[in-house]
Design a protein around this motif. Sequence first.
Motif, PDB file in Angstrom:
ATOM      1  N   PHE A 185      25.537 -39.580 -52.456  1.00  0.00           N
ATOM      2  CA  PHE A 185      26.343 -39.063 -53.566  1.00  0.00           C
ATOM      3  C   PHE A 185      26.648 -40.171 -54.568  1.00  0.00           C
ATOM      4  O   PHE A 185      26.599 -39.969 -55.781  1.00  0.00           O
ATOM      5  CB  PHE A 185      27.665 -38.478 -53.037  1.00  0.00           C
ATOM      6  N   ILE A 186      26.946 -41.347 -54.027  1.00  0.00           N
ATOM      7  CA  ILE A 186      27.252 -42.466 -54.929  1.00  0.00           C
ATOM      8  C   ILE A 186      26.014 -42.828 -55.745  1.00  0.00           C
ATOM      9  O   ILE A 186      26.094 -43.111 -56.937  1.00  0.00           O
ATOM     10  CB  ILE A 186      27.785 -43.662 -54.122  1.00  0.00           C
ATOM     11  N   GLY A 187      24.866 -42.764 -55.073  1.00  0.00           N
ATOM     12  CA  GLY A 187      23.622 -43.000 -55.794  1.00  0.00           C
ATOM     13  C   GLY A 187      23.470 -42.037 -56.962  1.00  0.00           C
ATOM     14  O   GLY A 187      23.120 -42.434 -58.088  1.00  0.00           O
ATOM     15  N   LEU A 188      23.753 -40.761 -56.721  1.00  0.00           N
ATOM     16  CA  LEU A 188      23.648 -39.762 -57.786  1.00  0.00           C
ATOM     17  C   LEU A 188      24.640 -40.083 -58.904  1.00  0.00           C
ATOM     18  O   LEU A 188      24.317 -40.007 -60.096  1.00  0.00           O
ATOM     19  CB  LEU A 188      23.945 -38.366 -57.228  1.00  0.00           C
ATOM     20  N   TYR A 189      25.850 -40.451 -58.493  1.00  0.00           N
ATOM     21  CA  TYR A 189      26.895 -40.755 -59.463  1.00  0.00           C
ATOM     22  C   TYR A 189      26.462 -41.908 -60.353  1.00  0.00           C
ATOM     23  O   TYR A 189      26.569 -41.861 -61.569  1.00  0.00           O
ATOM     24  CB  TYR A 189      28.186 -41.110 -58.716  1.00  0.00           C
ATOM     25  N   VAL A 190      25.947 -42.923 -59.716  1.00  0.00           N
ATOM     26  CA  VAL A 190      25.574 -44.125 -60.459  1.00  0.00           C
ATOM     27  C   VAL A 190      24.433 -43.826 -61.420  1.00  0.00           C
ATOM     28  O   VAL A 190      24.386 -44.310 -62.541  1.00  0.00           O
ATOM     29  CB  VAL A 190      25.186 -45.228 -59.459  1.00  0.00           C
ATOM     30  N   ALA A 191      23.510 -42.944 -60.947  1.00  0.00           N
ATOM     31  CA  ALA A 191      22.344 -42.682 -61.783  1.00  0.00           C
ATOM     32  C   ALA A 191      22.686 -41.807 -62.978  1.00  0.00           C
ATOM     33  O   ALA A 191      21.995 -41.832 -63.998  1.00  0.00           O
ATOM     34  CB  ALA A 191      21.266 -42.015 -60.936  1.00  0.00           C
ATOM     35  N   ALA A 192      23.734 -40.985 -62.835  1.00  0.00           N
ATOM     36  CA  ALA A 192      24.039 -40.038 -63.904  1.00  0.00           C
ATOM     37  C   ALA A 192      24.630 -40.774 -65.102  1.00  0.00           C
ATOM     38  O   ALA A 192      25.352 -41.748 -64.947  1.00  0.00           O
ATOM     39  CB  ALA A 192      25.014 -38.980 -63.398  1.00  0.00           C
ATOM     40  N   ASP A 193      24.311 -40.241 -66.255  1.00  0.00           N
ATOM     41  CA  ASP A 193      24.850 -40.844 -67.467  1.00  0.00           C
ATOM     42  C   ASP A 193      25.365 -39.728 -68.356  1.00  0.00           C
ATOM     43  O   ASP A 193      24.564 -38.931 -68.841  1.00  0.00           O
ATOM     44  CB  ASP A 193      23.754 -41.638 -68.174  1.00  0.00           C
ATOM     45  N   PRO A 194      26.634 -39.578 -68.593  1.00  0.00           N
ATOM     46  CA  PRO A 194      27.712 -40.406 -68.060  1.00  0.00           C
ATOM     47  C   PRO A 194      27.919 -40.149 -66.575  1.00  0.00           C
ATOM     48  O   PRO A 194      27.558 -39.106 -66.091  1.00  0.00           O
ATOM     49  CB  PRO A 194      28.917 -39.917 -68.867  1.00  0.00           C
ATOM     50  N   HIS A 195      28.542 -41.146 -65.907  1.00  0.00           N
ATOM     51  CA  HIS A 195      28.755 -41.014 -64.467  1.00  0.00           C
ATOM     52  C   HIS A 195      29.573 -39.791 -64.151  1.00  0.00           C
ATOM     53  O   HIS A 195      30.609 -39.545 -64.754  1.00  0.00           O
ATOM     54  CB  HIS A 195      29.494 -42.244 -63.940  1.00  0.00           C
ATOM     55  N   THR A 196      29.098 -39.021 -63.175  1.00  0.00           N
ATOM     56  CA  THR A 196      29.860 -37.841 -62.793  1.00  0.00           C
ATOM     57  C   THR A 196      29.519 -37.450 -61.369  1.00  0.00           C
ATOM     58  O   THR A 196      28.438 -37.753 -60.866  1.00  0.00           O
ATOM     59  CB  THR A 196      29.560 -36.663 -63.726  1.00  0.00           C
ATOM     60  N   PHE A 197      30.470 -36.770 -60.720  1.00  0.00           N
ATOM     61  CA  PHE A 197      30.216 -36.191 -59.410  1.00  0.00           C
ATOM     62  C   PHE A 197      30.039 -34.680 -59.516  1.00  0.00           C
ATOM     63  O   PHE A 197      29.967 -33.987 -58.518  1.00  0.00           O
ATOM     64  CB  PHE A 197      31.387 -36.501 -58.460  1.00  0.00           C
ATOM     65  N   ASP A 198      30.016 -34.175 -60.749  1.00  0.00           N
ATOM     66  CA  ASP A 198      30.006 -32.733 -60.913  1.00  0.00           C
ATOM     67  C   ASP A 198      28.616 -32.165 -60.639  1.00  0.00           C
ATOM     68  O   ASP A 198      27.642 -32.538 -61.264  1.00  0.00           O
ATOM     69  CB  ASP A 198      30.451 -32.373 -62.325  1.00  0.00           C
ATOM     70  N   MET A 199      28.547 -31.224 -59.711  1.00  0.00           N
ATOM     71  CA  MET A 199      27.233 -30.698 -59.321  1.00  0.00           C
ATOM     72  C   MET A 199      26.565 -29.961 -60.468  1.00  0.00           C
ATOM     73  O   MET A 199      25.354 -30.037 -60.635  1.00  0.00           O
ATOM     74  CB  MET A 199      27.385 -29.741 -58.143  1.00  0.00           C
ATOM     75  N   VAL A 200      27.349 -29.219 -61.228  1.00  0.00           N
ATOM     76  CA  VAL A 200      26.744 -28.433 -62.305  1.00  0.00           C
ATOM     77  C   VAL A 200      26.111 -29.361 -63.334  1.00  0.00           C
ATOM     78  O   VAL A 200      24.976 -29.159 -63.778  1.00  0.00           O
ATOM     79  CB  VAL A 200      27.799 -27.508 -62.942  1.00  0.00           C
ATOM     80  N   GLU A 201      26.851 -30.404 -63.680  1.00  0.00           N
ATOM     81  CA  GLU A 201      26.295 -31.351 -64.656  1.00  0.00           C
ATOM     82  C   GLU A 201      25.090 -32.085 -64.083  1.00  0.00           C
ATOM     83  O   GLU A 201      24.092 -32.301 -64.766  1.00  0.00           O
ATOM     84  CB  GLU A 201      27.369 -32.359 -65.071  1.00  0.00           C
ATOM     85  N   LEU A 202      25.174 -32.443 -62.816  1.00  0.00           N
ATOM     86  CA  LEU A 202      24.051 -33.155 -62.196  1.00  0.00           C
ATOM     87  C   LEU A 202      22.818 -32.260 -62.121  1.00  0.00           C
ATOM     88  O   LEU A 202      21.698 -32.710 -62.330  1.00  0.00           O
ATOM     89  CB  LEU A 202      24.448 -33.625 -60.790  1.00  0.00           C
ATOM     90  N   THR A 203      23.042 -30.968 -61.818  1.00  0.00           N
ATOM     91  CA  THR A 203      21.911 -30.051 -61.753  1.00  0.00           C
ATOM     92  C   THR A 203      21.262 -29.900 -63.121  1.00  0.00           C
ATOM     93  O   THR A 203      20.037 -29.838 -63.237  1.00  0.00           O
ATOM     94  CB  THR A 203      22.387 -28.676 -61.241  1.00  0.00           C
ATOM     95  N   ALA A 204      22.124 -29.848 -64.141  1.00  0.00           N
ATOM     96  CA  ALA A 204      21.576 -29.709 -65.494  1.00  0.00           C
ATOM     97  C   ALA A 204      20.843 -30.977 -65.904  1.00  0.00           C
ATOM     98  O   ALA A 204      19.805 -30.921 -66.578  1.00  0.00           O
ATOM     99  CB  ALA A 204      22.701 -29.387 -66.469  1.00  0.00           C
ATOM    100  N   GLY A 205      21.386 -32.150 -65.477  1.00  0.00           N
ATOM    101  CA  GLY A 205      20.801 -33.405 -65.942  1.00  0.00           C
ATOM    102  C   GLY A 205      19.698 -33.943 -65.048  1.00  0.00           C
ATOM    103  O   GLY A 205      18.830 -34.669 -65.503  1.00  0.00           O
ATOM    104  N   THR A 206      19.696 -33.570 -63.763  1.00  0.00           N
ATOM    105  CA  THR A 206      18.799 -34.138 -62.747  1.00  0.00           C
ATOM    106  C   THR A 206      18.499 -35.609 -63.012  1.00  0.00           C
ATOM    107  O   THR A 206      17.384 -35.982 -63.356  1.00  0.00           O
ATOM    108  CB  THR A 206      17.476 -33.350 -62.639  1.00  0.00           C
ATOM    109  N   PRO A 207      19.540 -36.469 -62.853  1.00  0.00           N
ATOM    110  CA  PRO A 207      19.461 -37.863 -63.309  1.00  0.00           C
ATOM    111  C   PRO A 207      18.359 -38.684 -62.667  1.00  0.00           C
ATOM    112  O   PRO A 207      17.876 -39.635 -63.278  1.00  0.00           O
ATOM    113  CB  PRO A 207      20.830 -38.427 -62.951  1.00  0.00           C
ATOM    114  N   LEU A 208      17.946 -38.342 -61.469  1.00  0.00           N
ATOM    115  CA  LEU A 208      16.952 -39.206 -60.808  1.00  0.00           C
ATOM    116  C   LEU A 208      15.541 -38.667 -60.958  1.00  0.00           C
ATOM    117  O   LEU A 208      14.616 -39.126 -60.295  1.00  0.00           O
ATOM    118  CB  LEU A 208      17.304 -39.360 -59.334  1.00  0.00           C
ATOM    119  N   GLU A 209      15.386 -37.679 -61.836  1.00  0.00           N
ATOM    120  CA  GLU A 209      14.073 -37.090 -62.028  1.00  0.00           C
ATOM    121  C   GLU A 209      13.102 -38.128 -62.578  1.00  0.00           C
ATOM    122  O   GLU A 209      13.397 -38.838 -63.542  1.00  0.00           O
ATOM    123  CB  GLU A 209      14.206 -35.903 -62.993  1.00  0.00           C
TER     124      GLU A 209
END
Lengths: 650, 501
Positions: B181-205
């Motif tokens: 989870f921390i890995g996902l948080y760190v990769a996201a820009d801006p940093h977030t733990f929100d699943m909806v935003e992470l799904t939309a952004g797929t930061p590690l793609e």
Amino acid sequence: MTAALGALIGLPAVVGAVLLVSERRADAVAAPCAVTATALTLVAAVVAAVTRPAASVPMLPGIRAGTAVDGLSAVAVITVSAVSLMVVLFASAEMGREEARGRFFGLMLLFTAAVLVAVTSTTLVTLLMVWEIMGALSYALIGYWWHEAHRVRSATLAFVTTRGTDLGLYLAAGAALAGGAEALQLSALASLEGGWRDAAVAGMILAALGKSAQLPFSFWLSHAMVGPSPVSALLHSATMVAAGGYLMLRARPVLSATEWAGPALAWLGAVTALLLGAVAFHQSDLKQLLAASTASHMGFLFLAAGAGAVGGGILHFSAHAAAKSLLFLCAGAWLASLGTQGLRGLRGAARRHPLVGAAFTVGALAVAGVPPLPLWTAKDEALAAALHLGPALYVTGLAASAVSAAYTARALAAVWSPSPLTGEEASRSGVRRAPLPEALSLAALSSAAIGLSVLALPVVARWWRALVGAPDTPGPAAWEMALSGLLAVAVLALTWWAVARSRAGAVPDQVPGHRFLGGWLGLDTAARTLVTRPVTALARALAAADDHVIAGGARTAARATASLSGRLSAFDDRGLAGGVRSASGWGTHAADLARLRGEGAVEGAVRAVASGARSLAVWALRPQTGLLHQYYVQAVIALVVLAAVVVLMR
Amino acid sequence: MLSVVVFLPLLVGLVLLAAPRPRDGVVAWSWVAAAALDLLLVVGLWAYYPAAAPDTGLGDFAYEERLLWIPSVGASYHLGVDGFSLPLLAMTAVLFLACAVDSLRQRRRARAHAVLFLFLQTVSMGLFSALDLLLFFVFFDLSIVGMYFVIAGWGHGRPTRSALQFFLYTFLGSLALLLGFIGLYVAADPHTFDMVELTAGTPLEGRGLAGGLVLLAIGVGLAVKTPTVPFHTWLPPAHTDAPAVGSAILAGVLLKMGTYGFVRIAMPILPGAWVEYAMVAVVVGVVSVLYGSLVALAQTDVKRMIAYTSVNHMGYVLLGLGAAGLAAGERPEAASLAVTGAVTQMVSHGLLTGALFLLAGALHDRGGTYDMGSYGGLAARAPRFAALAAVAFFGSLGLPGLSGFIAEFQIFAGSLGPVPVPTALALLGILVTAALFLRALQRLFLGGPGPCTARVGDLSARETAAIAPLLALSLLIGLAPHFLLDRIEPAARALAALVAG
């Protein structure tokens, strides 16, 4: 007209479910309810056969569960519901007060519903569902007398074996979906892409082989015979076992779309017909003989399906259902009155029970393929089509039909031989009159077995072929029919004469290979040696390994945690506690300094810091309690804090 | 609304704690009432779901709630449900109600028992509706803590030891999850733990190794909880020593937290990595299927046997999800079918295994042992017991007409195209399962009596009321699955499309 279809399936299903759930409370009314329900089901079947309804309900996303009545299934639904009615009628007299009739008739009705769905299903998912449900009901009915462990074991064996082959239908469904038949329609299978079509066909053939007790799966049918006779009559001869062959008839379009499936099926069927016929000849138990004969006759059905004789195949399905359920019911009647189903014990049975004896004779002659009884016609249609695939197949089939005449002759000779009882004994046991429901059911099935003989007339045969949607298949030539008819009669007469003359009784135990054939070709032992034992051994070994790992894992985890916490506490000692100690030392030093300076207020503060640091050091040492989980929790907390720090620093 | 559903049980639990010395009966019935009310609320959520979620794409959630929680790290209190979570919420509510009914005669520290389960229900409901990784993680860990106390406090055999092993193992797994989870948080820009935003952004793609490593961490964390081979070793001791209701919740609900994590987090947030490493999931799934069923076959302890079949059943879920990853590009229909099957399996397994463990508990209450050899012929003395067990056994072995078949058929049908050989191997699993359940049926209920048979009477009304509804629901899903599949399928289709890229 979907109402007819609804009634056809819904009626036995609902009444059966209610009876089953009510268990012993329904005992008194179970038999009349079941007879009424199956009678009405037969009416619904006739209506459905005339009106040809179709219906489907949504099952899975994009996949509907569908049933429909066409020409082929019209024959099947009438056959199934008629045989069900007769068997249930017979059982109403046979299942006495002490039996759990609610459960028995409930299961029989549910089974009837399931098999009716099986013969009318239009999609693979419907077929697969009832295919497995039939297997489960067969389990419950074989193990009907569950107090006896050996019956339950036999039921389990039958279920597991057939389920193993049912996996073929799962495979077929997956292949159909992968190959582009997204709705899993049976009619769409022929248009599948290459490899997937082969996989689907192979899967369906596997499922059919298992259900119809074809080689090499025949042994489960032998075990199934520990169930009550009506169960053997309905499930393990007329309907469920025949469902495999019926499926192959229905799958004819996709079979012929592949090069290999037709001939392979025909050969598998012919070999089973021949070998299981020989097995039947070597049985000393009437029900075992009939079971092997069933597998052998299903071989003819497979031969018909593989060779493309759909009309002959479906006739075989119906005529065999009538004749074989008749034979099983006769066996049941004798078992009830004479207490035996061994051929030796049954000597003279037909003379003492003339009605049952007559019915048995009709059934046996039909199974032997004696003209003009319908199995003669049906077999010849299959053989004629087989001749197109090659003379070897034809000869194998013909030999198999001669063998059926031979084993029926053995059974007939046994039951019609002069009674071994002395005159006094015979008069004491007397001539038994069958109860009315039994007599009615035997008479009706006998008339059906005789009545279907009209199919031998060319005009009727043409109509039949058009009815089942195979108008162009050529019928057998006159010489073929004459040959097989003569062969059947000759073999029957010769064997009967030989058996009657030998007086050694019915068991040909001097013939070489008797043990092998009498023991169902050793299939049982082979399955046990090749499958059951290795799998059990593997399971045991894996379980032992798993236990070892669990125990070892717990130890390793404990050790690893201990060493981790050991290191952490060492770090505590050297790092944290050391730091705190030195801080406190520094504090004391500072306090000394402060005292030197004589500044009381500062001194007090520093002292306080020092003593605080001291107690902090004690606190920091406290975790070294030797309690594993505390170390662990501390490690976790430390890691979480570290992670949080990493996060916050970014 | 959703928060009420989640926190209602906890609230009732706190009231029970605050109440001055409530009688056991009051405690038990308040627990039942709370669980029933919560179930009613979930039924309401279910009924109004189409109105509340007009769009059925991924990232379209109904009944969403979002409040600031820890703004400095981009974590919020974010709840919502979609076609994956709603069925699991419903299953959770049903199973907790069944456990509440089953525990009506709990006399050992009844209040603490009830409060602990109410707490666990809140945690479980919270997990299945959490849309924030940190929130998910908190619920994930609290479930472990809650179950630790259930096993340690009300277990039998060597409960503290088993509870500790369970705790150590799954907690360690959760740390891997947190790392991911921390890995996902760190990769996201801006940093977030929100699943909806992470799904939309797929930061590690498209970030190769990083995506793989994060997926590995999350995958291991979830696999421990699921559990799959080789992380399953905590399961048998935990189940053997846990009380019946604890086992029912552990297997029925807590295991689903692992599998649910795959469809909620691993697949949608790391679609590229999932597709790339889907074969790993397939292999792990097939190994779990075969290994679980074979080891279960060799058990003589009925509860251990059921525990190992959980490994087998969860293996199908992984197989389906892995196959969906491999199928997504070319065969969206198959992928969607496999995912629908996997989620159906979670619901079905929850109901069936819940019933199985409650039945095993009833057996232990009477005979004092789980050893199958000690029984036999129970059907004569306990016909209702035998009938319900037979239904549960056949359901578990995947007989059509019950929910297990609906789930497994979809998984097989959807997976065979993309991964033919592994699926064909996994098919053998249902054969072994059939053998082992029929053998158990025979050893316990049929044939002649064993040494402990005389001690076993039929199920009481209370036990029947707890177990029968679970099986009735399984039957309903088996015969008319549409009410359930209508909820799951749109979400599965959206997930398949997302994974396809």
